[in-house]
Design a protein around this motif. Structure first.
Motif, short mmCIF file in Angstrom:
data_model
loop_
_atom_site.label_atom_id
_atom_site.label_comp_id
_atom_site.label_asym_id
_atom_site.label_seq_id
_atom_site.Cartn_x
_atom_site.Cartn_y
_atom_site.Cartn_z
N VAL A 97 0.88 -1.16 0.00
CA VAL A 97 0.00 0.00 0.00
C VAL A 97 0.92 1.21 0.00
CG1 VAL A 97 -1.77 1.28 1.27
CG2 VAL A 97 -1.82 -1.22 1.24
N TYR A 98 0.66 2.16 -0.88
CA TYR A 98 1.60 3.26 -1.02
C TYR A 98 0.88 4.59 -1.19
CZ TYR A 98 0.45 2.21 -5.90
OH TYR A 98 -0.22 1.96 -7.07
N GLY A 99 1.64 5.68 -0.95
CA GLY A 99 1.06 7.02 -1.00
C GLY A 99 0.63 7.45 0.40
N PHE A 100 0.73 8.75 0.68
CA PHE A 100 0.47 9.26 2.02
C PHE A 100 -0.95 8.96 2.51
CE2 PHE A 100 4.32 11.80 1.61
CZ PHE A 100 4.80 11.77 2.92
N HIS A 101 -1.96 9.27 1.70
CA HIS A 101 -3.34 9.12 2.15
C HIS A 101 -3.68 7.66 2.43
CE1 HIS A 101 -4.57 13.26 1.70
NE2 HIS A 101 -4.05 13.29 0.49
N ALA A 102 -3.29 6.77 1.51
CA ALA A 102 -3.63 5.35 1.66
C ALA A 102 -2.93 4.75 2.88
CB ALA A 102 -3.25 4.59 0.40
N VAL A 103 -1.65 5.06 3.06
CA VAL A 103 -0.90 4.51 4.20
C VAL A 103 -1.41 5.10 5.51
CG1 VAL A 103 1.37 4.33 5.28
CG2 VAL A 103 1.14 3.99 2.81
N GLU A 104 -1.74 6.38 5.50
CA GLU A 104 -2.28 7.01 6.71
C GLU A 104 -3.58 6.34 7.14
OE1 GLU A 104 -3.10 11.54 8.27
OE2 GLU A 104 -3.75 11.03 6.25
N ALA A 105 -4.49 6.09 6.17
CA ALA A 105 -5.75 5.42 6.49
C ALA A 105 -5.50 4.02 7.02
CB ALA A 105 -6.64 5.37 5.24
N LEU A 106 -4.53 3.35 6.46
CA LEU A 106 -4.18 1.99 6.89
C LEU A 106 -3.67 1.99 8.32
CD1 LEU A 106 -3.72 -1.00 6.15
CD2 LEU A 106 -1.49 -0.33 5.26
N LEU A 107 -2.79 2.92 8.66
CA LEU A 107 -2.21 2.99 10.01
C LEU A 107 -3.27 3.35 11.04
CD1 LEU A 107 1.19 4.74 9.24
CD2 LEU A 107 0.86 2.38 9.98
N LYS A 108 -4.27 4.13 10.63
CA LYS A 108 -5.33 4.51 11.56
C LYS A 108 -6.34 3.38 11.77
CE LYS A 108 -5.31 9.53 10.79
NZ LYS A 108 -6.08 10.68 10.24
N LYS A 109 -6.68 2.68 10.68
CA LYS A 109 -7.73 1.68 10.76
C LYS A 109 -7.22 0.30 11.16
CE LYS A 109 -11.10 -0.87 8.06
NZ LYS A 109 -11.32 -1.53 6.79
N SER A 110 -6.12 -0.14 10.54
CA SER A 110 -5.63 -1.50 10.77
C SER A 110 -4.11 -1.51 10.96
CB SER A 110 -6.01 -2.39 9.58
OG SER A 110 -7.39 -2.35 9.34
N PRO A 111 -3.61 -0.87 12.00
CA PRO A 111 -2.15 -0.78 12.19
C PRO A 111 -1.48 -2.14 12.36
CG PRO A 111 -3.29 -0.08 14.17
CD PRO A 111 -4.34 -0.20 13.10
N SER A 112 -2.21 -3.12 12.91
CA SER A 112 -1.61 -4.43 13.15
C SER A 112 -1.33 -5.20 11.87
CB SER A 112 -2.52 -5.26 14.06
OG SER A 112 -3.77 -5.50 13.44
N THR A 113 -1.93 -4.78 10.76
CA THR A 113 -1.72 -5.50 9.50
C THR A 113 -0.42 -5.08 8.81
OG1 THR A 113 -2.92 -3.90 8.12
CG2 THR A 113 -4.22 -5.65 9.17
N VAL A 114 0.15 -3.95 9.24
CA VAL A 114 1.37 -3.44 8.61
C VAL A 114 2.58 -4.13 9.21
CG1 VAL A 114 2.74 -1.39 8.09
CG2 VAL A 114 0.25 -1.22 8.27
N LYS A 115 3.38 -4.74 8.35
CA LYS A 115 4.55 -5.48 8.81
C LYS A 115 5.84 -4.67 8.69
CE LYS A 115 1.76 -8.72 9.64
NZ LYS A 115 1.29 -8.85 11.03
#
Length: 257
Positions: free
Chosen positions: A13-31
């Motif tokens: 997942v790349y780009g500021f907006h997409a990664v920001e949403a990912l870290l806010k919603k599902s931080p545990s999925t980011v490795k």
């Protein structure tokens, strides 16, 4: 589950907006989180504040990021294990269990139906507009529709991780069910007599947009309660489907406010 572009067992997942949403919603999925070496600004600093201490951050050269994703990554790439996808698509059961709850809470359903949007860029742009306009669900057919991949996530700027994307086996049957639930279904078609701003877009509503080239399919059209069109004053005969979607959704938002 979501469909993602993969390299081995990983997805990106790349780009500021997409990664920001990912870290806010599902931080545990980011490795892993890869950031552009040497970049220091407020935007990147704000993103770092969302990062859990257990998450590994690697500062790498632009060439390394370019090898991970062949796209405009903006110096930010998150690695997610494919089995822990962040942007998910759901089925009819999810829609049928959640839509009635909106009605029970006194909220008028506002849905977007995309009939055969196969370009990931268009799907991402439609998701972004839908989320911004307050749409609760986006419905697409299982077949003949763009996958929910990293291109969609990037273009959607975080909306793909937030708004439920419902994939249905039979779109006509789903529209019939929506009508039974009291949802007014309006399809966008160039030959419609009524302009989109002449239609009543308040109340329970589903706006249906056709495919990039062929528009609404016959069965889809037959299950619409009415048709609307965007008035065109120039020499161009049509708009890109994602642009047309935004125009219709935000006229509905204007009326609903």
């Amino acid at each position: 589950m979501a469909q993602k572009e993969k390299k081995n067992d990983k997805q990106f997942v790349y780009g500021f907006h997409a990664v920001e949403a990912l870290l806010k919603k599902s931080p545990s999925t980011v490795k892993n989180l890869y950031l552009l070496k040497g970049r220091k600004d407020k935007r990147l600093s704000a993103l770092q504040h969302l990062v859990d201490q257990s998450l590994t951050i690697e500062w790498v050269a632009r060439d390394t990021l370019d090898e991970l994703v062949n796209a405009n990554h903006q110096g930010v790439v998150a690695v997610v294990v494919a089995s822990a996808a962040s942007a998910e698509s759901y089925d009819e059961d999810y829609l049928k269990s959640h839509l009635p709850k909106l009605v029970e809470e006194g909220i008028a359903p506002f849905l977007l139906v995309l009939d055969g949007i196969t370009d990931p860029h268009n799907l991402g742009a439609c998701l972004r507009s839908a989320e911004a306009a307050g749409v609760q669900f986006v419905i697409v057919p299982k077949d003949n529709s763009a996958p929910l991949n990293s291109v969609v996530s990037k273009v959607a700027c975080g909306a793909a991780e937030v708004i439920p994307l419902i994939r249905v086996t039979n779109l006509a049957r789903t529209l019939q069910w929506l009508a039974q639930e009291g949802v007014w279904i309006l399809g966008a078609a160039g030959e419609a007599e009524q302009h989109h701003f002449q239609a009543d877009l308040k109340g329970p509503l589903a706006i249906v947009m056709g495919s990039e080239g062929k528009g609404l399919r016959r069965l889809t059209r037959e299950h619409c309660d009415g048709l609307i069109r965007i008035p065109m004053e120039g020499t161009v005969s049509s708009l890109n489907v994602s642009v047309a979607t935004g125009v219709c959704l935000f006229e509905a938002l204007r009326q609903r406010q």
